[in-house]
Design a protein around this motif. Structure first.
Motif, PDB file in Angstrom:
ATOM      1  N   GLU A  44       0.829  -1.194   0.000  1.00 34.13           N
ATOM      2  CA  GLU A  44       0.000   0.000   0.000  1.00 34.13           C
ATOM      3  C   GLU A  44       0.867   1.248   0.000  1.00 34.13           C
ATOM      4  O   GLU A  44       2.002   1.234   0.473  1.00 34.13           O
ATOM      5  N   ARG A  45       0.334   2.329  -0.528  1.00 30.44           N
ATOM      6  CA  ARG A  45       1.038   3.601  -0.486  1.00 30.44           C
ATOM      7  C   ARG A  45       1.111   4.085   0.957  1.00 30.44           C
ATOM      8  O   ARG A  45       0.125   4.025   1.694  1.00 30.44           O
ATOM      9  N   GLU A  46       2.283   4.586   1.370  1.00 34.82           N
ATOM     10  CA  GLU A  46       2.471   5.019   2.740  1.00 34.82           C
ATOM     11  C   GLU A  46       3.052   6.424   2.812  1.00 34.82           C
ATOM     12  O   GLU A  46       3.810   6.855   1.947  1.00 34.82           O
ATOM     13  N   PHE A  47       2.719   7.116   3.879  1.00 38.18           N
ATOM     14  CA  PHE A  47       3.193   8.469   4.124  1.00 38.18           C
ATOM     15  C   PHE A  47       4.669   8.470   4.480  1.00 38.18           C
ATOM     16  O   PHE A  47       5.152   7.590   5.195  1.00 38.18           O
ATOM     17  N   VAL A  48       5.395   9.505   4.002  1.00 38.08           N
ATOM     18  CA  VAL A  48       6.817   9.648   4.288  1.00 38.08           C
ATOM     19  C   VAL A  48       7.107  10.941   5.041  1.00 38.08           C
ATOM     20  O   VAL A  48       7.716  10.924   6.117  1.00 38.08           O
ATOM     21  N   ALA A  49       6.696  12.089   4.488  1.00 37.17           N
ATOM     22  CA  ALA A  49       7.041  13.379   5.092  1.00 37.17           C
ATOM     23  C   ALA A  49       6.084  14.458   4.624  1.00 37.17           C
ATOM     24  O   ALA A  49       5.474  14.349   3.563  1.00 37.17           O
ATOM     25  N   TRP A  50       5.995  15.538   5.426  1.00 41.15           N
ATOM     26  CA  TRP A  50       5.108  16.662   5.133  1.00 41.15           C
ATOM     27  C   TRP A  50       5.790  17.954   5.525  1.00 41.15           C
ATOM     28  O   TRP A  50       6.558  17.978   6.497  1.00 41.15           O
TER      29      TRP A  50
END
Length: 124
Positions: A44-50
Motif C-alpha cells: 500500500e502507499r504510505e506516508f513519508v514526510a510533510w
C-alpha cells in the motif's frame, strides 16, 4: 491547475543518499502544503514526510525519522526530499503531493494534487 513532476530517483547502495525533487507548476505553490509518499511493489502507499506552506513545520513517518529531510524552495516552485542512510526497505516509487488545507498530513485522502512518481531502488 497544479501539476507536479518528480525527479532524482535511481539506483543506490544501502547506506547511500539521494535527493528527490518535485517541480510544481501553477500559481498557488507558495500557499500549498506538500508531502511525500511512497509505494513499494505489492504494498500500500504510505506516508513519508510533510512540510507546511512556508516551510516552518515538518512531520515525518517513524520509519524515516532522522534519515530523511523534507524542504522547499518556494522561489523555484520546488520541494525536496533528502534521503540519507538508505536501506533496501526504502525501495519504492516516491510521489510528491500537495494539499490546500491541513486536515491530516499522513492521510493520502487529504491531498489534492499528485505527481507521477520516481523510482528509488536501494541495493544491499
Amino acid at each position: 491547475q497544479v501539476q507536479l513532476v518528480e525527479s532524482g530517483g535511481g539506483l543506490v547502495q544501502a547506506g547511500g543518499s539521494l535527493r528527490l525533487s518535485c517541480a510544481v507548476s501553477g500559481r498557488t505553490f507558495s500557499s500549498t502544503h506538500m508531502g511525500w509518499f511512497r509505494q513499494a511493489l505489492g504494498k500500500e502507499r504510505e506516508f513519508v514526510a510533510w512540510i507546511s506552506w512556508n516551510g516552518g513545520t515538518t512531520y515525518y513517518a517513524d520509519s524515516v525519522k532522522g534519515r530523511f529531510t523534507i524542504s522547499r524552495e518556494n522561489a523555484k516552485n520546488t520541494v525536496y526530499l533528502q534521503m540519507n542512510s538508505l536501506k533496501p526497505e526504502d525501495t519504492a516509487v516516491y510521489y510528491c503531493a500537495g494539499q490546500k488545507f491541513v486536515l491530516d498530513a499522513s492521510n493520502e485522502r487529504a491531498y489534492d494534487y499528485w505527481g507521477q512518481g520516481t523510482q528509488v531502488t536501494v541495493s544491499s
